[in-house]
Design a protein around this motif. Structure first.
Motif, PDB file in Angstrom:
ATOM      1  N   SER A  58       0.860  -1.178   0.000  1.00  0.00           N
ATOM      2  CA  SER A  58       0.000   0.000   0.000  1.00  0.00           C
ATOM      3  C   SER A  58       0.898   1.231   0.000  1.00  0.00           C
ATOM      4  CB  SER A  58      -0.947   0.015   1.205  1.00  0.00           C
ATOM      5  OG  SER A  58      -0.241   0.179   2.419  1.00  0.00           O
ATOM      6  N   VAL A  59       0.315   2.360  -0.384  1.00  0.00           N
ATOM      7  CA  VAL A  59       1.027   3.633  -0.438  1.00  0.00           C
ATOM      8  C   VAL A  59       0.411   4.531   0.626  1.00  0.00           C
ATOM      9  CG1 VAL A  59       1.622   5.607  -1.890  1.00  0.00           C
ATOM     10  CG2 VAL A  59       1.343   3.340  -2.933  1.00  0.00           C
ATOM     11  N   VAL A  60       1.276   5.162   1.440  1.00  0.00           N
ATOM     12  CA  VAL A  60       0.786   6.026   2.514  1.00  0.00           C
ATOM     13  C   VAL A  60       1.396   7.411   2.364  1.00  0.00           C
ATOM     14  CG1 VAL A  60       0.610   6.339   5.012  1.00  0.00           C
ATOM     15  CG2 VAL A  60       0.584   4.024   4.051  1.00  0.00           C
ATOM     16  N   PHE A  61       0.559   8.424   2.547  1.00  0.00           N
ATOM     17  CA  PHE A  61       1.029   9.805   2.532  1.00  0.00           C
ATOM     18  C   PHE A  61       0.305  10.578   3.620  1.00  0.00           C
ATOM     19  CE2 PHE A  61      -2.522   9.562  -0.370  1.00  0.00           C
ATOM     20  CZ  PHE A  61      -3.243  10.731  -0.162  1.00  0.00           C
ATOM     21  N   GLN A  99      -8.667   2.453  -3.446  1.00  0.00           N
ATOM     22  CA  GLN A  99      -9.412   3.159  -2.404  1.00  0.00           C
ATOM     23  C   GLN A  99      -8.486   3.833  -1.398  1.00  0.00           C
ATOM     24  OE1 GLN A  99     -12.858   3.376  -0.995  1.00  0.00           O
ATOM     25  NE2 GLN A  99     -13.217   3.398  -3.195  1.00  0.00           N
ATOM     26  N   ALA A 100      -8.861   5.034  -0.987  1.00  0.00           N
ATOM     27  CA  ALA A 100      -8.133   5.767   0.051  1.00  0.00           C
ATOM     28  C   ALA A 100      -8.863   5.622   1.372  1.00  0.00           C
ATOM     29  CB  ALA A 100      -8.038   7.240  -0.333  1.00  0.00           C
ATOM     30  N   HIS A 101      -8.070   5.403   2.414  1.00  0.00           N
ATOM     31  CA  HIS A 101      -8.631   5.260   3.760  1.00  0.00           C
ATOM     32  C   HIS A 101      -7.781   6.074   4.732  1.00  0.00           C
ATOM     33  CE1 HIS A 101     -11.066   1.931   2.272  1.00  0.00           C
ATOM     34  NE2 HIS A 101      -9.972   1.511   1.676  1.00  0.00           N
ATOM     35  N   VAL A 102      -8.436   6.707   5.683  1.00  0.00           N
ATOM     36  CA  VAL A 102      -7.727   7.441   6.726  1.00  0.00           C
ATOM     37  C   VAL A 102      -7.214   6.425   7.742  1.00  0.00           C
ATOM     38  CG1 VAL A 102      -7.917   9.195   8.534  1.00  0.00           C
ATOM     39  CG2 VAL A 102      -9.226   9.430   6.432  1.00  0.00           C
ATOM     40  N   ILE A 103      -5.950   6.581   8.128  1.00  0.00           N
ATOM     41  CA  ILE A 103      -5.387   5.732   9.177  1.00  0.00           C
ATOM     42  C   ILE A 103      -5.619   6.457  10.499  1.00  0.00           C
ATOM     43  CG2 ILE A 103      -3.309   4.653  10.093  1.00  0.00           C
ATOM     44  CD1 ILE A 103      -2.153   4.737   7.242  1.00  0.00           C
ATOM     45  N   VAL A 104      -6.338   5.798  11.408  1.00  0.00           N
ATOM     46  CA  VAL A 104      -6.615   6.411  12.707  1.00  0.00           C
ATOM     47  C   VAL A 104      -6.003   5.610  13.861  1.00  0.00           C
ATOM     48  CG1 VAL A 104      -8.694   7.627  11.967  1.00  0.00           C
ATOM     49  CG2 VAL A 104      -8.889   5.293  12.823  1.00  0.00           C
ATOM     50  N   TYR A 128      -3.173  10.833   7.930  1.00  0.00           N
ATOM     51  CA  TYR A 128      -2.460   9.763   7.256  1.00  0.00           C
ATOM     52  C   TYR A 128      -3.451   9.048   6.344  1.00  0.00           C
ATOM     53  CZ  TYR A 128       1.304  10.223  10.709  1.00  0.00           C
ATOM     54  OH  TYR A 128       2.323  10.679  11.484  1.00  0.00           O
ATOM     55  N   ILE A 129      -3.117   8.968   5.067  1.00  0.00           N
ATOM     56  CA  ILE A 129      -3.995   8.336   4.082  1.00  0.00           C
ATOM     57  C   ILE A 129      -3.286   7.112   3.517  1.00  0.00           C
ATOM     58  CG2 ILE A 129      -5.278   8.620   1.920  1.00  0.00           C
ATOM     59  CD1 ILE A 129      -6.250  10.535   4.077  1.00  0.00           C
ATOM     60  N   ARG A 130      -4.001   5.984   3.509  1.00  0.00           N
ATOM     61  CA  ARG A 130      -3.488   4.748   2.915  1.00  0.00           C
ATOM     62  C   ARG A 130      -4.232   4.471   1.617  1.00  0.00           C
ATOM     63  NH1 ARG A 130      -0.700   0.763   5.045  1.00  0.00           N
ATOM     64  NH2 ARG A 130      -1.278   1.342   7.182  1.00  0.00           N
ATOM     65  N   LEU A 131      -3.497   4.332   0.543  1.00  0.00           N
ATOM     66  CA  LEU A 131      -4.061   3.920  -0.745  1.00  0.00           C
ATOM     67  C   LEU A 131      -3.926   2.406  -0.829  1.00  0.00           C
ATOM     68  CD1 LEU A 131      -5.082   4.058  -3.639  1.00  0.00           C
ATOM     69  CD2 LEU A 131      -2.839   4.906  -4.322  1.00  0.00           C
ATOM     70  N   THR A 132      -5.058   1.729  -0.747  1.00  0.00           N
ATOM     71  CA  THR A 132      -5.092   0.273  -0.907  1.00  0.00           C
ATOM     72  C   THR A 132      -5.327  -0.001  -2.382  1.00  0.00           C
ATOM     73  OG1 THR A 132      -6.000   0.028   1.313  1.00  0.00           O
ATOM     74  CG2 THR A 132      -6.226  -1.860  -0.185  1.00  0.00           C
ATOM     75  N   PRO A 133      -4.354  -0.611  -3.052  1.00  0.00           N
ATOM     76  CA  PRO A 133      -4.436  -0.702  -4.516  1.00  0.00           C
ATOM     77  C   PRO A 133      -5.504  -1.657  -5.022  1.00  0.00           C
ATOM     78  CG  PRO A 133      -2.499  -1.845  -3.719  1.00  0.00           C
ATOM     79  CD  PRO A 133      -3.125  -1.185  -2.534  1.00  0.00           C
ATOM     80  N   GLY A 134      -6.164  -1.202  -6.077  1.00  0.00           N
ATOM     81  CA  GLY A 134      -7.028  -2.060  -6.872  1.00  0.00           C
ATOM     82  C   GLY A 134      -6.273  -2.498  -8.114  1.00  0.00           C
TER      83      GLY A 134
END
Length: 162
Positions: A58-61, A99-104, A128-134
Motif C-alpha cells: 500500500s502507499v501512505v502519505f 481506495q483511500a482510507h484514513v489511518i486512525v 495519514y492516508i493509505r491507498l489500498t491498490p485495486g
C-alpha cells in the motif's frame, strides 16, 4: 535500409515501450519518494504532489485537512510516480489506483512514522492516508535523443545523451 515505421505494441504502447509486472512496479515505487496524487473534486480532476512511503503493498502519505484530504477519503484515487535512468537512457511510469482510507489507529500511525514518512511541506499534516491498490500498472520506455523534438536548448533530463 529499413524504412518501415514500427507498429504500436498490442497493448497500445509505442514501439520500444514495455509493460512492467506488478513486482517491478512496486520495486520502482520503493526507489522513489515523490509522486502525484490524482483525485476528483467537484467533478474535476485535481493533481497534488505528495511524498509517500510504501507500507507493504500500500502507499501512505500525509496531508492537511484540505482539498487533497477531502478528495481522497473513501474515494478512488491514484498516485503516479515516474523516473529517469540516465545510464540506460530509459524512463518509467507507475500508477497505483484504488481506495483511500484514513489511518486512525495509533499503532498503524507509529508503524508508518517508523518508515520515515515526514511531510516535505510545512504546516499541519496530521492526516495519514493509505491507498489500498485495486491496480498497479507501469511501463518502461527508451527516451528519444535530444534534438529530435526540440533541437534548441539544453534539457538536464537528457544531458546523458550529449
Amino acid at each position: 535500409m529499413n524504412t518501415t515505421t514500427p507498429s504500436p505494441s498490442p497493448e497500445g504502447f509505442g514501439a520500444g515501450t514495455r509493460r512492467l509486472a506488478p513486482d517491478a512496479c512496486w520495486k520502482l515505487l520503493a526507489e522513489s519518494v515523490v509522486g502525484r496524487l490524482a483525485v476528483i473534486v467537484e467533478q474535476r480532476p485535481k493533481i497534488f504532489p505528495v511524498n509517500y512511503v510504501l507500507d507493504g503493498k500500500s502507499v501512505v502519505f500525509r496531508t492537511a485537512a484540505g482539498t487533497a484530504f477531502w478528495g481522497s477519503v473513501g474515494q478512488d484515487i491514484a498516485i503516479e510516480a515516474d523516473g529517469y535512468q540516465a545510464d540506460s537512457q530509459s524512463a518509467w511510469s507507475v500508477v497505483v489506483s484504488g481506495q483511500a482510507h484514513v489511518i486512525v489507529d495509533a499503532e498503524q500511525i507509529a508503524a508508518v512514522d517508523a518508515l520515515g514518512l515526514e511531510p516535505w511541506q510545512s504546516g499541519e499534516k496530521h492526516n495519514y492516508i493509505r491507498l489500498t491498490p485495486g491496480s498497479v500498472t507501469g511501463r518502461r520506455f527508451h527516451t528519444t535523443r535530444p534534438g529530435v523534438w526540440h533541437p534548441l536548448g539544453f534539457d538536464p533530463a537528457t544531458s546523458s545523451f550529449q
